[in-house]
Design a protein around this motif. Sequence first.
Motif, mmCIF file in Angstrom:
data_model
loop_
_atom_site.group_PDB
_atom_site.id
_atom_site.type_symbol
_atom_site.label_atom_id
_atom_site.label_comp_id
_atom_site.label_asym_id
_atom_site.label_seq_id
_atom_site.Cartn_x
_atom_site.Cartn_y
_atom_site.Cartn_z
ATOM 1 N N ASP A 137 1.071 -1.203 -0.099
ATOM 2 C CA ASP A 137 0.212 0.015 -0.037
ATOM 3 C C ASP A 137 0.854 1.243 0.056
ATOM 4 O O ASP A 137 1.651 1.544 1.057
ATOM 5 C CB ASP A 137 -0.991 0.079 1.179
ATOM 6 C CG ASP A 137 -2.011 1.380 1.272
ATOM 7 O OD1 ASP A 137 -2.040 1.828 0.355
ATOM 8 O OD2 ASP A 137 -2.846 1.033 1.980
ATOM 9 N N PHE A 138 1.069 1.835 -1.231
ATOM 10 C CA PHE A 138 1.920 2.828 -1.174
ATOM 11 C C PHE A 138 1.645 4.197 -0.474
ATOM 12 O O PHE A 138 2.572 4.813 0.193
ATOM 13 C CB PHE A 138 2.111 3.237 -2.782
ATOM 14 C CG PHE A 138 2.758 2.382 -3.710
ATOM 15 C CD1 PHE A 138 3.948 2.090 -3.681
ATOM 16 C CD2 PHE A 138 1.914 1.684 -4.496
ATOM 17 C CE1 PHE A 138 4.457 1.268 -4.654
ATOM 18 C CE2 PHE A 138 2.459 0.824 -5.492
ATOM 19 C CZ PHE A 138 3.733 0.451 -5.296
ATOM 20 N N ILE A 142 4.663 4.208 2.201
ATOM 21 C CA ILE A 142 5.649 4.821 1.721
ATOM 22 C C ILE A 142 5.365 6.360 2.053
ATOM 23 O O ILE A 142 4.258 7.075 1.786
ATOM 24 C CB ILE A 142 5.942 4.797 0.220
ATOM 25 C CG1 ILE A 142 5.988 3.178 -0.138
ATOM 26 C CG2 ILE A 142 6.992 5.391 -0.393
ATOM 27 C CD1 ILE A 142 6.943 2.554 0.615
ATOM 28 N N PRO A 143 6.355 7.073 2.423
ATOM 29 C CA PRO A 143 6.239 8.585 2.496
ATOM 30 C C PRO A 143 5.879 9.059 1.317
ATOM 31 O O PRO A 143 6.245 8.607 0.277
ATOM 32 C CB PRO A 143 7.582 9.049 3.200
ATOM 33 C CG PRO A 143 8.209 7.806 3.750
ATOM 34 C CD PRO A 143 7.751 6.683 3.055
ATOM 35 N N ALA A 144 5.351 10.345 1.268
ATOM 36 C CA ALA A 144 4.934 11.217 0.082
ATOM 37 C C ALA A 144 5.943 11.469 -0.767
ATOM 38 O O ALA A 144 6.018 11.410 -1.881
ATOM 39 C CB ALA A 144 4.026 12.259 0.526
ATOM 40 N N ASP A 145 7.197 11.690 -0.399
ATOM 41 C CA ASP A 145 8.200 12.398 -1.099
ATOM 42 C C ASP A 145 8.864 10.719 -1.822
ATOM 43 O O ASP A 145 9.411 11.137 -2.869
ATOM 44 C CB ASP A 145 9.468 12.840 -0.275
ATOM 45 C CG ASP A 145 8.979 14.050 0.467
ATOM 46 O OD1 ASP A 145 7.876 14.650 0.065
ATOM 47 O OD2 ASP A 145 9.634 14.210 1.657
ATOM 48 N N ILE A 149 8.816 7.705 -6.931
ATOM 49 C CA ILE A 149 9.956 6.737 -7.266
ATOM 50 C C ILE A 149 9.584 5.291 -7.177
ATOM 51 O O ILE A 149 9.875 4.512 -7.908
ATOM 52 C CB ILE A 149 11.301 7.275 -6.739
ATOM 53 C CG1 ILE A 149 12.510 6.623 -7.256
ATOM 54 C CG2 ILE A 149 11.079 7.264 -5.201
ATOM 55 C CD1 ILE A 149 12.804 6.846 -8.713
ATOM 56 N N CYS A 150 8.921 4.902 -5.914
ATOM 57 C CA CYS A 150 8.583 3.745 -5.690
ATOM 58 C C CYS A 150 7.679 3.017 -6.621
ATOM 59 O O CYS A 150 7.804 2.022 -7.189
ATOM 60 C CB CYS A 150 8.165 3.504 -4.350
ATOM 61 S SG CYS A 150 7.889 1.912 -3.598
ATOM 62 N N LYS A 151 6.672 4.000 -7.091
ATOM 63 C CA LYS A 151 5.940 3.139 -7.945
ATOM 64 C C LYS A 151 6.387 3.116 -9.384
ATOM 65 O O LYS A 151 6.188 2.285 -10.105
ATOM 66 C CB LYS A 151 4.470 4.386 -8.333
ATOM 67 C CG LYS A 151 3.507 4.301 -6.947
ATOM 68 C CD LYS A 151 2.689 5.557 -7.023
ATOM 69 C CE LYS A 151 1.631 5.389 -6.059
ATOM 70 N NZ LYS A 151 0.640 6.535 -6.327
ATOM 71 N N MET A 152 7.474 4.181 -9.677
ATOM 72 C CA MET A 152 8.187 3.885 -10.966
ATOM 73 C C MET A 152 8.878 2.645 -10.970
ATOM 74 O O MET A 152 9.001 1.953 -12.097
ATOM 75 C CB MET A 152 8.968 5.028 -11.181
ATOM 76 C CG MET A 152 8.234 6.380 -11.626
ATOM 77 S SD MET A 152 9.337 7.897 -11.951
ATOM 78 C CE MET A 152 10.336 7.352 -13.326
ATOM 79 N N TYR A 204 12.916 -5.335 -5.848
ATOM 80 C CA TYR A 204 11.752 -4.277 -5.719
ATOM 81 C C TYR A 204 11.193 -4.419 -4.329
ATOM 82 O O TYR A 204 11.107 -3.295 -3.702
ATOM 83 C CB TYR A 204 10.570 -4.842 -6.418
ATOM 84 C CG TYR A 204 9.273 -4.208 -6.257
ATOM 85 C CD1 TYR A 204 9.308 -2.716 -6.554
ATOM 86 C CD2 TYR A 204 8.254 -4.593 -5.638
ATOM 87 C CE1 TYR A 204 8.068 -2.156 -6.130
ATOM 88 C CE2 TYR A 204 7.100 -3.947 -5.330
ATOM 89 C CZ TYR A 204 7.099 -2.625 -5.676
ATOM 90 O OH TYR A 204 5.933 -1.756 -5.201
ATOM 91 N N ARG A 205 11.197 -5.568 -3.553
ATOM 92 C CA ARG A 205 10.988 -5.541 -2.140
ATOM 93 C C ARG A 205 11.818 -5.082 -1.304
ATOM 94 O O ARG A 205 11.461 -4.431 -0.289
ATOM 95 C CB ARG A 205 10.588 -7.222 -1.667
ATOM 96 C CG ARG A 205 9.249 -7.677 -2.345
ATOM 97 C CD ARG A 205 7.994 -6.880 -1.973
ATOM 98 N NE ARG A 205 7.802 -6.772 -0.555
ATOM 99 C CZ ARG A 205 6.474 -6.474 0.123
ATOM 100 N NH1 ARG A 205 5.860 -5.736 -0.574
ATOM 101 N NH2 ARG A 205 6.654 -6.351 1.314
ATOM 102 N N PRO A 206 13.013 -5.229 -1.481
ATOM 103 C CA PRO A 206 14.056 -4.173 -0.596
ATOM 104 C C PRO A 206 14.034 -2.815 -0.777
ATOM 105 O O PRO A 206 14.361 -2.153 0.192
ATOM 106 C CB PRO A 206 15.531 -4.877 -1.167
ATOM 107 C CG PRO A 206 15.359 -6.391 -1.684
ATOM 108 C CD PRO A 206 13.848 -6.191 -2.384
ATOM 109 N N ILE A 207 13.658 -2.224 -1.928
ATOM 110 C CA ILE A 207 13.543 -1.064 -2.261
ATOM 111 C C ILE A 207 12.069 -0.393 -1.618
ATOM 112 O O ILE A 207 12.349 0.688 -1.037
ATOM 113 C CB ILE A 207 13.632 -0.484 -3.699
ATOM 114 C CG1 ILE A 207 14.090 1.055 -3.709
ATOM 115 C CG2 ILE A 207 12.337 -0.703 -4.549
ATOM 116 C CD1 ILE A 207 15.251 1.460 -2.958
#
Length: 333
Positions: A137-138, A142-145, A149-152, A204-207
Amino acid sequence: MSGFDTNPFADPVDVNPFQDPSVTQLTNASQSGLDEFNPFSESSQLTNAARTTPATQPSGRSQPAVLQTSVEPTPQAVAAAAQAGLLQQQAELERKAAELEKKERELQSNTASINPRQNNWPPLPRKCPIKPCFYQDFSADIPADYQRICKMLYYLWMLHSITLLLNLLACLAWFTVQSERGVDFGLSILWFILFTPCAFLCWYRPIYKAFRSDSSFSFFVFFFIFLCQIVIYIIQAVGIPGWGDSGWIAALSELHWNLAVAVIMMVVAGFFTLCAVLSLFLLKQVHSLYRRTGASFQRAQEEFSQGILTNRGFQNAAAGAASSAAQSAFRGN
């Protein structure tokens, strides 16, 4: 003649020096004080008792000094005491481990009851016997900043999977026109089955975890494996024949045999090239964000050591190895 009438041998006139008035006055005063003093009167006894300090007597009987003789313990007694101490320490460690495990289970149950996080990836139908394996769940994790990049990176993984699937189809088409390309078709199946989940789990999971918890160790795992992924993209884009990749070399070599298959292979080679370029771009973006987070190699080492030491399986294995080593050493003695 009167001077000659005196008898020089006669006794001189007795002169008493204590008959002096000053001396007789002091003598009479001290004598009257002594006559008035009674040592057996009650007042004099109280005065003497107040002035006298009684000597303190030691309480109890005095014991003679006894010299204690030293007795050296035998090696068997020393070994038995050491073994008992080790067993006691092991029991204490096991008790503490059980308490920690119980508290961890209680904390997990409380967390699950307060904010249940059910796995939602991959999104599968409810009737499917295979359930989702991960929670993603992004907006929540994941923080907004870092969400963009995480979605990319997630979209890059999807492009990676589609490219491997297209590579499989291109190698199948290549195999249909040239029967000697069966090895390439078989390897393309292997690459699709192997690299699709490995890319998701290994970089992907580590990042995702690194952005979620600001983990330096996860950042370093991502950098190392993602660099290897970029090298693989370059090799696949080159397309060495016999390696199961529909790259540029393999596509150009097919132009003399079948133009349609060569075009399909060129499309796949373009996808591999696009994956390599996007990977380099995203790697640079992640590295710039990594430098802003304050992560470092020292923090990564600390996180790794703490993760190993707090791992329940590692603790049980270390305790069992120490116990068996101690028991074997005592049996040898």
